[in-house]
Design a protein around this motif. Structure first.
Motif: not given
Length: 236
Positions: A52-67
């Motif tokens: 799913d496009r939205e699910e994958w994009d959301r996961w990838y964005q959260e994956r790169g967040d290291t705050r």
């Protein structure tokens, strides 16, 4: 754009084109999804898995967040620890309760800073209590068995049975070592050498002579390395 039943989806080819990445990390993230959190495929188009496009994009964005997360380099700099010390504490996590990482991004592993700080403060308190348990009585030249050495150090005898074959830093050589008819080894140590070890051991724990086999850069437990030491004669 690839679709499945009217739903926008990604094939791996779509992801490679959109994000400019190679096939290898995409396959690895999916293969290790129990650790990476990678979304499950929602079906296939032709012979290709799709997500799913939205699910994958959301996961990838959260994956790169290291705050609010810290790498080993961050922890080393903030606590004044050597990288080797951090590596040893991590390798002994089953014994010392070291926290699991939150995520790995581009082969860099990150921990929750607050969780790690709380664990490290407790770890240091436990290490200090252990130092207070060292038995300083007796003649420095006495020869002691491995079990007696454990009691001098204030630890369980079973916790140091592997030391002769997999010694921690500054563990002494035995003053006397002989092979018994059974094939087992009898070792005796100078009490003074055990005291010296107690004074110089680090809170990081034993230094492994060899790194664990089959280390996987993806966060999670490596396959265990069996460092069993043949049983010694009772009382050793």
């Amino acid at each position: 754009m690839t679709t499945l039943d009217g739903r926008e989806v990604y094939t791996r080819r779509d992801l490679m084109d959109r994000y400019g990445m190679s096939l290898s990390p995409l396959e690895k993230w999916h293969r290790n999804r129990s650790l990476t959190g990678h979304p499950e495929a929602v079906g296939t188009v032709g012979r290709e898995l799709v997500w799913d496009r939205e699910e994958w994009d959301r996961w990838y964005q959260e994956r790169g967040d290291t705050r609010d997360l810290e790498s080993r380099a961050d922890l080393a700099a903030r606590h004044g620890l050597a990288r080797g010390t951090l590596d040893r504490m991590w390798s002994l996590r089953e014994e010392n309760g070291h926290p699991e990482p939150v995520k790995t991004v581009q082969q860099t592993t990150y921990w929750d800073a607050d969780e790690w700080d709380a664990w490290y403060a407790d770890y240091r308190r436990r290490a200090q209590r252990t130092e207070l348990d060292v038995d300083r009585s007796g003649d420095p030249e006495d020869l002691v068995t491995l079990s007696q050495a454990a009691r001098i150090l204030g630890v369980e005898p079973t916790s140091i049975t592997h030391y002769p074959k997999n010694p921690p830093r500054n563990w002494p050589q035995p003053a006397v070592e002989e092979e018994l008819p059974s094939g087992r080894m009898r070792r005796r140590y100078r009490r003074a050498d055990i005291w010296h070890y107690a004074d110089t051991r680090t809170i990081a724990g034993p230094r492994r002579r060899f790194p664990p086999r089959g280390t996987d850069p993806v966060p999670g437990r490596e396959p265990s390395s069996d460092h069993r030491t043949p049983a010694e004669e009772p009382g050793q």
